[in-house]
Design a protein around this motif. Structure first.
Motif, mmCIF file in Angstrom:
data_model
loop_
_atom_site.group_PDB
_atom_site.id
_atom_site.type_symbol
_atom_site.label_atom_id
_atom_site.label_comp_id
_atom_site.label_asym_id
_atom_site.label_seq_id
_atom_site.Cartn_x
_atom_site.Cartn_y
_atom_site.Cartn_z
ATOM 1 N N ALA A 37 -32.295 -23.766 46.893
ATOM 2 C CA ALA A 37 -32.132 -24.286 45.533
ATOM 3 C C ALA A 37 -32.712 -25.686 45.448
ATOM 4 O O ALA A 37 -32.380 -26.555 46.261
ATOM 5 C CB ALA A 37 -30.653 -24.300 45.155
ATOM 6 N N VAL A 38 -33.581 -25.884 44.456
ATOM 7 C CA VAL A 38 -34.218 -27.180 44.239
ATOM 8 C C VAL A 38 -34.219 -27.467 42.742
ATOM 9 O O VAL A 38 -34.493 -26.580 41.934
ATOM 10 C CB VAL A 38 -35.667 -27.197 44.769
ATOM 11 N N MET A 39 -33.889 -28.708 42.388
ATOM 12 C CA MET A 39 -33.862 -29.085 40.985
ATOM 13 C C MET A 39 -35.238 -28.960 40.350
ATOM 14 O O MET A 39 -36.248 -29.391 40.929
ATOM 15 C CB MET A 39 -33.337 -30.510 40.832
ATOM 16 N N ASN A 40 -35.267 -28.380 39.142
ATOM 17 C CA ASN A 40 -36.517 -28.080 38.453
ATOM 18 C C ASN A 40 -37.075 -29.309 37.747
ATOM 19 O O ASN A 40 -37.168 -29.375 36.518
ATOM 20 C CB ASN A 40 -36.292 -26.954 37.437
ATOM 21 N N SER A 41 -37.425 -30.305 38.537
ATOM 22 C CA SER A 41 -37.983 -31.522 37.964
ATOM 23 C C SER A 41 -38.674 -32.307 39.064
ATOM 24 O O SER A 41 -38.168 -32.384 40.190
ATOM 25 C CB SER A 41 -36.883 -32.374 37.330
ATOM 26 N N PRO A 42 -39.840 -32.881 38.777
ATOM 27 C CA PRO A 42 -40.471 -33.757 39.764
ATOM 28 C C PRO A 42 -39.554 -34.940 40.054
ATOM 29 O O PRO A 42 -38.817 -35.371 39.161
ATOM 30 C CB PRO A 42 -41.750 -34.215 39.061
ATOM 31 N N PRO A 43 -39.550 -35.474 41.253
ATOM 32 C CA PRO A 43 -40.419 -35.105 42.369
ATOM 33 C C PRO A 43 -39.833 -34.036 43.295
ATOM 34 O O PRO A 43 -40.456 -33.717 44.303
ATOM 35 C CB PRO A 43 -40.571 -36.422 43.113
ATOM 36 N N SER A 44 -38.648 -33.486 42.971
ATOM 37 C CA SER A 44 -38.067 -32.457 43.837
ATOM 38 C C SER A 44 -38.891 -31.187 43.835
ATOM 39 O O SER A 44 -39.098 -30.557 44.878
ATOM 40 C CB SER A 44 -36.629 -32.142 43.390
ATOM 41 N N TYR A 45 -39.356 -30.810 42.638
ATOM 42 C CA TYR A 45 -40.130 -29.578 42.498
ATOM 43 C C TYR A 45 -41.055 -29.692 41.293
ATOM 44 O O TYR A 45 -40.656 -30.176 40.230
ATOM 45 C CB TYR A 45 -39.195 -28.383 42.303
ATOM 46 N N LEU A 194 -38.999 -43.347 41.241
ATOM 47 C CA LEU A 194 -39.784 -44.520 40.843
ATOM 48 C C LEU A 194 -41.275 -44.273 41.003
ATOM 49 O O LEU A 194 -42.070 -44.567 40.104
ATOM 50 C CB LEU A 194 -39.385 -45.726 41.699
ATOM 51 N N TYR A 195 -41.649 -43.726 42.150
ATOM 52 C CA TYR A 195 -43.074 -43.525 42.405
ATOM 53 C C TYR A 195 -43.662 -42.494 41.447
ATOM 54 O O TYR A 195 -44.724 -42.713 40.866
ATOM 55 C CB TYR A 195 -43.298 -43.074 43.848
ATOM 56 N N HIS A 196 -42.974 -41.359 41.278
ATOM 57 C CA HIS A 196 -43.544 -40.273 40.484
ATOM 58 C C HIS A 196 -43.668 -40.641 39.012
ATOM 59 O O HIS A 196 -44.706 -40.371 38.386
ATOM 60 C CB HIS A 196 -42.691 -39.016 40.620
ATOM 61 N N TYR A 197 -42.634 -41.261 38.449
ATOM 62 C CA TYR A 197 -42.613 -41.462 37.001
ATOM 63 C C TYR A 197 -43.114 -42.835 36.551
ATOM 64 O O TYR A 197 -43.494 -42.999 35.394
ATOM 65 C CB TYR A 197 -41.198 -41.261 36.468
ATOM 66 N N ILE A 198 -43.072 -43.825 37.431
ATOM 67 C CA ILE A 198 -43.444 -45.178 37.006
ATOM 68 C C ILE A 198 -44.705 -45.667 37.721
ATOM 69 O O ILE A 198 -45.704 -45.985 37.087
ATOM 70 C CB ILE A 198 -42.271 -46.145 37.211
ATOM 71 N N THR A 199 -44.668 -45.699 39.042
ATOM 72 C CA THR A 199 -45.818 -46.222 39.781
ATOM 73 C C THR A 199 -47.054 -45.353 39.581
ATOM 74 O O THR A 199 -48.133 -45.849 39.233
ATOM 75 C CB THR A 199 -45.490 -46.307 41.281
ATOM 76 N N ARG A 200 -46.900 -44.046 39.787
ATOM 77 C CA ARG A 200 -48.048 -43.134 39.714
ATOM 78 C C ARG A 200 -48.628 -43.047 38.309
ATOM 79 O O ARG A 200 -49.816 -42.814 38.129
ATOM 80 C CB ARG A 200 -47.628 -41.744 40.210
ATOM 81 N N SER A 201 -47.774 -43.254 37.321
ATOM 82 C CA SER A 201 -48.244 -43.155 35.928
ATOM 83 C C SER A 201 -48.717 -44.493 35.377
ATOM 84 O O SER A 201 -49.102 -44.586 34.213
ATOM 85 C CB SER A 201 -47.119 -42.610 35.045
ATOM 86 N N GLY A 202 -48.653 -45.541 36.195
ATOM 87 C CA GLY A 202 -49.158 -46.848 35.777
ATOM 88 C C GLY A 202 -48.315 -47.545 34.734
ATOM 89 O O GLY A 202 -48.842 -48.311 33.919
ATOM 90 N N LYS A 252 -43.969 -37.072 57.236
ATOM 91 C CA LYS A 252 -45.256 -36.624 56.701
ATOM 92 C C LYS A 252 -45.095 -36.040 55.302
ATOM 93 O O LYS A 252 -45.920 -36.279 54.415
ATOM 94 C CB LYS A 252 -45.874 -35.585 57.637
ATOM 95 N N ILE A 253 -44.018 -35.282 55.099
ATOM 96 C CA ILE A 253 -43.782 -34.683 53.779
ATOM 97 C C ILE A 253 -43.455 -35.751 52.743
ATOM 98 O O ILE A 253 -44.041 -35.786 51.662
ATOM 99 C CB ILE A 253 -42.642 -33.636 53.860
ATOM 100 N N VAL A 254 -42.521 -36.643 53.062
ATOM 101 C CA VAL A 254 -42.080 -37.612 52.056
ATOM 102 C C VAL A 254 -43.178 -38.600 51.694
ATOM 103 O O VAL A 254 -43.202 -39.123 50.569
ATOM 104 C CB VAL A 254 -40.801 -38.371 52.496
ATOM 105 N N LYS A 255 -44.097 -38.859 52.599
ATOM 106 C CA LYS A 255 -45.180 -39.800 52.299
ATOM 107 C C LYS A 255 -46.032 -39.346 51.128
ATOM 108 O O LYS A 255 -46.651 -40.178 50.450
ATOM 109 C CB LYS A 255 -46.060 -40.002 53.540
ATOM 110 N N LYS A 256 -46.067 -38.036 50.890
ATOM 111 C CA LYS A 256 -46.858 -37.522 49.766
ATOM 112 C C LYS A 256 -46.246 -37.886 48.426
ATOM 113 O O LYS A 256 -46.908 -37.812 47.388
ATOM 114 C CB LYS A 256 -46.975 -35.994 49.866
ATOM 115 N N TYR A 257 -44.967 -38.275 48.435
ATOM 116 C CA TYR A 257 -44.240 -38.499 47.188
ATOM 117 C C TYR A 257 -43.695 -39.916 47.069
ATOM 118 O O TYR A 257 -42.778 -40.161 46.298
ATOM 119 C CB TYR A 257 -43.087 -37.484 47.089
ATOM 120 N N LEU A 258 -44.277 -40.848 47.829
ATOM 121 C CA LEU A 258 -43.791 -42.220 47.851
ATOM 122 C C LEU A 258 -44.929 -43.219 47.768
ATOM 123 O O LEU A 258 -46.055 -42.930 48.179
ATOM 124 C CB LEU A 258 -43.029 -42.495 49.151
#
Length: 296
Positions: A37-45, A194-202, A252-258
């Motif tokens: 089970a994973v929450m249906n929202s980035p960055p979890s899924y 923070l990274y997915h919604y703020i940093t990555r989106s500028g 290695k996995i978490v680095k893709k999302y940070l």
């Protein structure tokens, strides 16, 4: 022909290359199909270029792959998945905060993370505010997840509810939209959000982002069902997490999302084995990490 037969039958066991496998020594194929089970929202899924991905999804599918089993994914809101876990419909669920304290769930601690206060600059002014003043500001409406503290502590929840300054949403994505549209002015979040919604989106220049060094680090990890999984299965899953942490797969996995500056929060010692699965220890212990924080 006779000569060849004589040579063949004169071979001693030490010369023979034939090996007979004992069927009992061959590992049986995994017949279990895990429900993850994973929450249906980035960055979890989320789905990117037609591929399912996300920090929670990547970690849990890697766990099941190492177990050499199959899986069915259950992707939904946090509140819906908590209900499904309570109905004994889920084997593995996360990532979640340990404070979720799911009934019939055994917690695997993977990281301890700082929380960040995110405040709209047009609501708080140009000068950098502190956490206490923002929480106390009667004009500040906070956002939170339904059925989850989402980095708010019990005292803050009680205060914000009593003062009618808390709006709840099903998903982190909904929270961030509400923040962008000024329906809320502040929230607490972790480094993935923070990274997915703020940093990555500028959008970082629109907010004050304050690392809260006055609060305990937040225990983050995954829950295993104690009703659907045997003690032996849970032990094996815990071992898989330990292996993934030791061989660098989790990092290695978490680095893709940070953002790179957040990697330091994941470079500590192996917390899977250092802390108990379901008992809470003193979090104000800097020996687990190489960086200096007061301590989710």
């Amino acid at each position: 022909m006779l000569a060849w037969l004589l040579i063949l039958f004169s071979l001693t066991p030490s010369h023979a290359q034939f090996k007979f496998r004992d069927p009992a020594s061959t590992p049986a194929a995994c017949e279990k199909r895990y429900v993850i089970a994973v929450m249906n929202s980035p960055p979890s899924y989320f789905v990117e270029k037609g591929k399912k991905t996300g920090v929670g999804y990547d970690i849990l599918t890697e766990v099941v792959r190492r177990l050499q089993c199959k899986y069915t994914d259950m992707i939904s809101s946090n509140s819906s998945l908590i209900a499904s876990f309570g109905r004994r419909s889920v084997d593995l669920f996360g990532p979640l905060l340990s404070s979720a304290q799911l009934a019939q769930g055994e917690f695997i601690l993977t990281w301890k993370l700082p929380r960040y206060l995110v405040v709209r600059k047009d609501a708080s002014g140009s000068s950098l505010p502190d956490v206490k003043s923002v929480v106390s500001d009667s004009k500040m409406i906070f956002g939170n997840l339904i059925s989850g503290k989402f980095f708010l502590n019990e005292q803050e929840l009680t205060k914000l509810f009593a003062e009618k300054r808390l709006k709840e949403y099903p998903l982190p994505e909904d929270l961030m939209i509400a923040l962008k549209e000024n329906k809320i002015q502040a929230l607490f979040a972790g480094p993935f959000v923070l990274y997915h919604y703020i940093t990555r989106s500028g959008q970082a220049d629109q907010y004050h982002i304050i690392e809260d060094k006055t609060s305990p680090l937040v225990e983050t990890g995954f829950f295993m069902s104690t009703t659907r999984l045997s003690a032996q299965e849970r032990k094996r899953i815990r071992q898989v997490f330990k292996e993934m942490q030791e061989d660098g797969t989790l990092l290695k996995i978490v680095k893709k999302y940070l953002a790179p500056e957040s990697y330091r929060h994941f470079a500590g010692e192996d917390l899977v084995t250092r802390l108990s699965s379901h008992r809470y220890r003193d979090l104000n212990n800097s020996k687990y990490f190489s960086f200096d924080y007061h301590e989710f």
